[in-house]
Design a protein around this motif. Structure first.
Motif, mmCIF file in Angstrom:
data_model
loop_
_atom_site.group_PDB
_atom_site.id
_atom_site.type_symbol
_atom_site.label_atom_id
_atom_site.label_comp_id
_atom_site.label_asym_id
_atom_site.label_seq_id
_atom_site.Cartn_x
_atom_site.Cartn_y
_atom_site.Cartn_z
ATOM 1 N N GLU A 24 0.811 -1.225 0.000
ATOM 2 C CA GLU A 24 0.000 0.000 0.000
ATOM 3 C C GLU A 24 0.841 1.270 0.000
ATOM 4 O OE1 GLU A 24 -2.691 -0.427 3.263
ATOM 5 O OE2 GLU A 24 -4.101 -1.688 2.139
ATOM 6 N N LYS A 25 1.928 1.289 0.768
ATOM 7 C CA LYS A 25 2.727 2.519 0.853
ATOM 8 C C LYS A 25 3.490 2.817 -0.441
ATOM 9 C CE LYS A 25 6.975 0.633 2.916
ATOM 10 N NZ LYS A 25 7.849 0.677 4.109
ATOM 11 N N TYR A 26 3.598 1.819 -1.322
ATOM 12 C CA TYR A 26 4.313 2.002 -2.586
ATOM 13 C C TYR A 26 3.388 2.401 -3.738
ATOM 14 C CZ TYR A 26 8.165 -0.499 -0.299
ATOM 15 O OH TYR A 26 9.162 -0.884 0.561
ATOM 16 N N VAL A 27 2.070 2.329 -3.529
ATOM 17 C CA VAL A 27 1.128 2.584 -4.625
ATOM 18 C C VAL A 27 1.135 4.070 -4.980
ATOM 19 C CG1 VAL A 27 -1.283 2.501 -5.339
ATOM 20 C CG2 VAL A 27 -0.326 0.643 -3.959
ATOM 21 N N PRO A 28 1.450 4.425 -6.225
ATOM 22 C CA PRO A 28 1.499 5.838 -6.617
ATOM 23 C C PRO A 28 0.112 6.484 -6.565
ATOM 24 C CG PRO A 28 2.745 4.486 -8.161
ATOM 25 C CD PRO A 28 1.947 3.544 -7.302
ATOM 26 N N PHE A 72 5.447 -4.710 -8.870
ATOM 27 C CA PHE A 72 4.066 -5.121 -8.671
ATOM 28 C C PHE A 72 3.187 -4.359 -9.656
ATOM 29 C CE2 PHE A 72 4.600 -1.508 -5.826
ATOM 30 C CZ PHE A 72 3.386 -0.828 -5.882
ATOM 31 N N TYR A 73 1.860 -4.588 -9.594
ATOM 32 C CA TYR A 73 0.991 -4.184 -10.687
ATOM 33 C C TYR A 73 -0.128 -3.255 -10.211
ATOM 34 C CZ TYR A 73 3.733 -7.919 -12.505
ATOM 35 O OH TYR A 73 4.816 -8.688 -12.859
ATOM 36 N N VAL A 74 -0.349 -2.191 -10.983
ATOM 37 C CA VAL A 74 -1.384 -1.206 -10.659
ATOM 38 C C VAL A 74 -2.181 -0.886 -11.918
ATOM 39 C CG1 VAL A 74 -0.047 -0.158 -8.777
ATOM 40 C CG2 VAL A 74 0.144 0.772 -11.105
ATOM 41 N N PHE A 88 7.958 -0.276 -9.838
ATOM 42 C CA PHE A 88 9.204 -0.959 -9.492
ATOM 43 C C PHE A 88 9.640 -0.578 -8.082
ATOM 44 C CE2 PHE A 88 9.006 -0.764 -14.074
ATOM 45 C CZ PHE A 88 9.332 -2.068 -14.431
ATOM 46 N N ILE A 89 9.755 -1.584 -7.233
ATOM 47 C CA ILE A 89 10.260 -1.380 -5.881
ATOM 48 C C ILE A 89 11.777 -1.296 -5.903
ATOM 49 C CG2 ILE A 89 10.440 -2.421 -3.582
ATOM 50 C CD1 ILE A 89 7.686 -3.695 -4.124
ATOM 51 N N SER A 90 12.396 -2.087 -6.753
ATOM 52 C CA SER A 90 13.857 -2.124 -6.854
ATOM 53 C C SER A 90 14.255 -2.538 -8.255
ATOM 54 C CB SER A 90 14.431 -3.125 -5.843
ATOM 55 O OG SER A 90 15.806 -3.386 -6.094
ATOM 56 N N SER A 172 5.488 11.686 -4.535
ATOM 57 C CA SER A 172 5.070 12.139 -3.208
ATOM 58 C C SER A 172 3.651 11.624 -2.978
ATOM 59 C CB SER A 172 5.103 13.668 -3.124
ATOM 60 O OG SER A 172 4.085 14.230 -3.944
ATOM 61 N N GLU A 173 3.027 12.063 -1.907
ATOM 62 C CA GLU A 173 1.661 11.626 -1.631
ATOM 63 C C GLU A 173 0.642 12.240 -2.598
ATOM 64 O OE1 GLU A 173 0.991 9.182 0.422
ATOM 65 O OE2 GLU A 173 3.148 9.099 0.805
#
Length: 237
Positions: A24-28, A72-74, A88-90, A172-173
């Protein structure tokens, strides 16, 4: 003119189903997690990034290299349609200049480590090995496949994993970078054996160390193709 043109070839994709709250914290902003049959996936992908040109120009010593990424996928709803993309996380590459450009201009999360690869074509199969060195230890993606390529079936899990045509990065948020990835529909090699060995905590930190105890939900191998990166823009909410 495209920002970047290249080929993405020999893509080994190792996929896990995980708790979506971890991501959740990575979702743009402006996107939401994309699920396949109610499941939330992360993928570890090793591939060859080849024939790279930035704004039509070759960068000496930076045209062919390995990459390993965790993604992961959005999806994003715009103009009456869903755009399906990856976050992309990494991303790991062996060239510092690649990391610098991607992190600076696309807010990516590239790191630079020693890398190497081996490709073997046997009588009845192919073997692909990608390796990268973290804390003096080599991590390995090693996959054996059938020799001949086959189509990726529509509406399949393999299609969900491979067919994403947008990239999203959280700035950012309230801000997100979006860019389009163009490539033809891919073929795949059927995977016979996965012998990969990854120290998830070393490579991705304690947050993703739990993956070492999971069995992959699936392993796919895409043949790849020419690609281009287009239409970078910043989305503000």
């Amino acid at each position: 003119m495209s920002f970047l043109t290249a080929e993405w070839n020999n893509l080994a994709m190792i996929n896990y189903v995980i708790d979506p709250t971890i991501l959740e914290k990575y979702v743009p902003p402006g996107t939401e997690l994309d699920f396949f049959e109610g499941k939330c996936y992360v993928s570890f992908i090793g591939f060859l990034f080849e024939k790279v040109k930035v704004l039509g120009l070759k960068i000496p010593f930076h045209t062919d290299f390995e990459e390993v990424n965790l993604r992961f996928y959005v999806r994003r709803f715009e103009n009456g349609a869903w755009k399906r993309g990856a976050v992309f996380i990494s991303e790991i590459v062996p060239k510092f200049a690649i990391s610098f450009v991607a992190n600076t201009f696309y807010n990516e999360h590239y790191e630079t480590f020693p890398m190497k690869h081996t490709l073997k074509v046997k009588d009845n199969s192919r073997e692909f090995i990608y390796q990268w060195k973290v804390n003096s230890n080599w991590n390995t993606i090693q996959v054996e496949t059938a020799k001949n390529s086959i189509p990726i079936e529509p509406n399949s899990e393999a299609e969900f994993i491979t067919e994403h045509y947008f990239g999203y990065n959280k700035v950012s948020e309230t801000e997100t970078i979006e860019y389009q990835v163009t490539h033809p529909r891919w073929q795949q090699y059927q995977v016979i054996k996965n012998s990969s060995s990854i120290n998830f905590e070393d490579v991705y930190g304690k947050e993703f160390a739990f993956i070492k105890d999971l069995e992959p939900t699936s392993v796919f191998f895409a043949v790849g193709s020419k690609i281009s990166i287009e239409d970078k823009r910043k989305i503000k909410l």
